[in-house]
Design an enzyme around this catalytic site. Structure first.
Site, PDB file in Angstrom:
ATOM      1  N   ARG A  10      -9.902   0.666   8.153  1.00 36.07           N
ATOM      2  CA  ARG A  10      -9.432  -0.684   8.478  1.00 36.07           C
ATOM      3  C   ARG A  10     -10.485  -1.486   9.217  1.00 36.07           C
ATOM      4  NH1 ARG A  10      -3.598   0.333   8.393  1.00 36.07           N
ATOM      5  NH2 ARG A  10      -2.433  -1.572   8.752  1.00 36.07           N
ATOM      6  N   ARG A  23      11.831  -5.033   5.017  1.00 38.69           N
ATOM      7  CA  ARG A  23      11.323  -3.650   4.908  1.00 38.69           C
ATOM      8  C   ARG A  23      12.183  -2.686   5.723  1.00 38.69           C
ATOM      9  NH1 ARG A  23       5.130  -1.802   5.455  1.00 38.69           N
ATOM     10  NH2 ARG A  23       5.159  -2.880   7.460  1.00 38.69           N
ATOM     11  N   ARG A  27      10.924  -1.106  11.389  1.00 39.16           N
ATOM     12  CA  ARG A  27       9.774  -0.864  12.268  1.00 39.16           C
ATOM     13  C   ARG A  27       9.690  -1.944  13.341  1.00 39.16           C
ATOM     14  NH1 ARG A  27       4.600   0.205   8.516  1.00 39.16           N
ATOM     15  NH2 ARG A  27       3.654  -1.003  10.198  1.00 39.16           N
ATOM     16  N   LYS A  75       0.827  -1.213   0.000  1.00 38.65           N
ATOM     17  CA  LYS A  75       0.000   0.000   0.000  1.00 38.65           C
ATOM     18  C   LYS A  75       0.866   1.271   0.000  1.00 38.65           C
ATOM     19  CE  LYS A  75      -2.019  -1.153   3.900  1.00 38.65           C
ATOM     20  NZ  LYS A  75      -1.287  -2.415   4.149  1.00 38.65           N
ATOM     21  N   ARG A 127      -0.671  -9.103  13.133  1.00 33.75           N
ATOM     22  CA  ARG A 127      -1.278  -8.103  12.254  1.00 33.75           C
ATOM     23  C   ARG A 127      -2.022  -8.764  11.089  1.00 33.75           C
ATOM     24  NH1 ARG A 127       3.842  -5.047  10.923  1.00 33.75           N
ATOM     25  NH2 ARG A 127       2.564  -3.794   9.538  1.00 33.75           N
TER      26      ARG A 127
HETATM   27  P1  ADP Z   1       0.980  -1.690   7.321  1.00 38.47           P
HETATM   28  O1  ADP Z   1       1.142  -0.698   6.191  1.00 38.47           O
HETATM   29  O2  ADP Z   1       2.168  -2.577   7.435  1.00 38.47           O
HETATM   30  O3  ADP Z   1      -0.292  -2.429   7.262  1.00 38.47           O
HETATM   31  P2  ADP Z   1       0.439   0.661   8.882  1.00 38.47           P
HETATM   32  O4  ADP Z   1       1.614   1.561   8.891  1.00 38.47           O
HETATM   33  O5  ADP Z   1      -0.684   0.994   7.974  1.00 38.47           O
HETATM   34  O6  ADP Z   1       0.951  -0.813   8.637  1.00 38.47           O
HETATM   35  O7  ADP Z   1      -0.146   0.531  10.349  1.00 38.47           O
HETATM   36  C1  ADP Z   1       0.677   0.223  11.444  1.00 38.47           C
HETATM   37  C2  ADP Z   1      -0.180   0.143  12.698  1.00 38.47           C
HETATM   38  O8  ADP Z   1      -0.810   1.419  12.927  1.00 38.47           O
HETATM   39  C3  ADP Z   1      -1.317  -0.852  12.643  1.00 38.47           C
HETATM   40  O9  ADP Z   1      -0.907  -2.167  13.017  1.00 38.47           O
HETATM   41  C4  ADP Z   1      -2.283  -0.248  13.664  1.00 38.47           C
HETATM   42  O10 ADP Z   1      -1.839  -0.497  15.001  1.00 38.47           O
HETATM   43  C5  ADP Z   1      -2.129   1.244  13.428  1.00 38.47           C
HETATM   44  N1  ADP Z   1      -3.078   1.753  12.424  1.00 38.47           N
HETATM   45  C6  ADP Z   1      -2.769   2.333  11.240  1.00 38.47           C
HETATM   46  N2  ADP Z   1      -3.883   2.691  10.577  1.00 38.47           N
HETATM   47  C7  ADP Z   1      -4.926   2.313  11.355  1.00 38.47           C
HETATM   48  C8  ADP Z   1      -6.347   2.374  11.222  1.00 38.47           C
HETATM   49  N3  ADP Z   1      -6.934   2.913  10.132  1.00 38.47           N
HETATM   50  N4  ADP Z   1      -7.108   1.869  12.221  1.00 38.47           N
HETATM   51  C9  ADP Z   1      -6.549   1.343  13.321  1.00 38.47           C
HETATM   52  N5  ADP Z   1      -5.219   1.233  13.517  1.00 38.47           N
HETATM   53  C10 ADP Z   1      -4.412   1.722  12.548  1.00 38.47           C
HETATM   54  P1  ADP Z   2       2.162  -1.858   3.218  1.00 40.77           P
HETATM   55  O1  ADP Z   2       2.132  -0.340   3.206  1.00 40.77           O
HETATM   56  O2  ADP Z   2       0.976  -2.464   2.542  1.00 40.77           O
HETATM   57  O3  ADP Z   2       2.389  -2.422   4.580  1.00 40.77           O
HETATM   58  P2  ADP Z   2       4.752  -1.582   1.868  1.00 40.77           P
HETATM   59  O4  ADP Z   2       4.467  -0.736   0.684  1.00 40.77           O
HETATM   60  O5  ADP Z   2       5.454  -0.940   3.002  1.00 40.77           O
HETATM   61  O6  ADP Z   2       3.395  -2.318   2.356  1.00 40.77           O
HETATM   62  O7  ADP Z   2       5.572  -2.866   1.362  1.00 40.77           O
HETATM   63  C1  ADP Z   2       6.012  -3.851   2.294  1.00 40.77           C
HETATM   64  C2  ADP Z   2       7.421  -4.286   1.919  1.00 40.77           C
HETATM   65  O8  ADP Z   2       7.355  -5.021   0.691  1.00 40.77           O
HETATM   66  C3  ADP Z   2       8.389  -3.140   1.674  1.00 40.77           C
HETATM   67  O9  ADP Z   2       9.666  -3.562   2.074  1.00 40.77           O
HETATM   68  C4  ADP Z   2       8.307  -2.931   0.156  1.00 40.77           C
HETATM   69  O10 ADP Z   2       9.519  -2.382  -0.373  1.00 40.77           O
HETATM   70  C5  ADP Z   2       8.103  -4.358  -0.336  1.00 40.77           C
HETATM   71  N1  ADP Z   2       7.281  -4.446  -1.548  1.00 40.77           N
HETATM   72  C6  ADP Z   2       6.224  -3.650  -1.911  1.00 40.77           C
HETATM   73  N2  ADP Z   2       5.698  -4.048  -3.092  1.00 40.77           N
HETATM   74  C7  ADP Z   2       6.422  -5.119  -3.492  1.00 40.77           C
HETATM   75  C8  ADP Z   2       6.389  -5.984  -4.646  1.00 40.77           C
HETATM   76  N3  ADP Z   2       5.462  -5.829  -5.615  1.00 40.77           N
HETATM   77  N4  ADP Z   2       7.295  -6.978  -4.715  1.00 40.77           N
HETATM   78  C9  ADP Z   2       8.224  -7.152  -3.755  1.00 40.77           C
HETATM   79  N5  ADP Z   2       8.325  -6.383  -2.640  1.00 40.77           N
HETATM   80  C10 ADP Z   2       7.436  -5.370  -2.510  1.00 40.77           C
END
Ligand code: ADP
Ligand code: ADP
Ligand code: ZN
Length: 212
Positions: free
Chosen positions: A88, A123, A156, A13, A167
């Site tokens: 979410r 990551r 992270r 994302k 998660r």
């Molecule tokens: P990822 O991209 O790996 O899914 P995020 O950075 O979006 O992780 O979120 C990290 C953490 O922040 C989540 O595990 C949750 O604890 C909190 N968080 C982020 N967005 C939301 C949301 N919309 N609702 C509830 N918790 C959230």
């Molecule tokens: P999210 O915001 O959904 O948690 P991220 O964009 O942070 O996900 O991506 C999670 C990890 O996977 C990061 O280390 C990113 O560089 C890697 N990643 C993202 N897209 C791809 C892909 N298409 N193939 C391989 N690795 C990816």
């Protein structure tokens, strides 16, 4: 154009949001980045959110809705925005509808759970601007330094494997239902996230009718 990026933790994302910001010239709103910034700044919000985030749990809906409502009301969101990581929960999605936040497309980035752990262990995120990198799949030009802002790249705390598993469970239990919610409203677009970053980006642009 107002977009939501939906998907499991690690689906891509944040990575796709960064590319879409450039191509569509609209801002990305990442609640995860906003919460991490609040924690780093020691604000009340940060203090309240920290324990949930460290445990891989969702932060309560009231806290999230407050920060999102304020953010989408800012002038830079007038021509559109990309919501990354929000809504979410069903309650968050319903609250956005009730507040009149109009959503055009909800893009679900689909990646199997089995692929997620490898993405998370590799990551690295910018401590300053939140940009996401991967040591193998998407490395920064200079190791440890953000291409976009020169900030330091960090691991992270919640990317530890046990927290990632938690998660993923939370995603399947609380967030995945949003696909049905938006499918019924005719706004769901599904994209294969298990391909190259560029390939997934092209598919997203096609899915939202913005081929560039
Ligand atoms: P990822 O991209 O790996 O899914 P995020 O950075 O979006 O992780 O979120 C990290 C953490 O922040 C989540 O595990 C949750 O604890 C909190 N968080 C982020 N967005 C939301 C949301 N919309 N609702 C509830 N918790 C959230
Ligand atoms: P999210 O915001 O959904 O948690 P991220 O964009 O942070 O996900 O991506 C999670 C990890 O996977 C990061 O280390 C990113 O560089 C890697 N990643 C993202 N897209 C791809 C892909 N298409 N193939 C391989 N690795 C990816
Ligand atoms: Zn940066």
């Amino acid at each position: 154009m107002n977009l939501i990026l939906l998907g499991a933790p690690g689906a891509g994302k944040g990575t796709q949001a960064e590319l879409l910001v450039e191509k569509l010239s609209i801002p990305a709103i990442s609640t995860g980045n906003m919460l991490r910034e609040a924690i780093a700044n020691g604000t009340e919000l940060g203090k309240k959110a920290k324990q949930y985030m460290d445990g891989g749990l969702l932060v309560p809906d009231e806290l999230i809705l407050g920060i999102v409502a304020d953010r989408v009301a800012q002038p830079d969101c007038q021509n559109g925005f990309i919501l990354d990581g929000v809504p979410r929960t069903l309650a968050q999605a319903e609250a956005l509808e009730e507040k009149g936040v109009k959503i055009d497309h909800v893009v679900s980035i689909e990646v199997d759970d089995s692929e997620i752990e490898g993405r998370m262990t590799g990551r690295r995120v910018c401590a300053k601007c939140g940009a996401s990198y991967h040591v193998v799949a998407n490395p920064s030009k200079t190791e440890g330094i953000c291409d976009l802002c020169g900030g330091e790249l960090v691991i992270r705390k919640d990317d530890a494997p046990e927290t990632v598993r938690k998660r993923l469970q939370v995603y399947h239990a609380s967030t995945e239902v949003l696909k049905d919610f938006y499918a019924k409203l005719g706004r769901l677009r599904t994209v294969n996230g298990s391909q190259s970053i560029e390939g997934a980006n092209e598919d997203i642009l096609k899915a939202i009718g913005a081929q560039v």
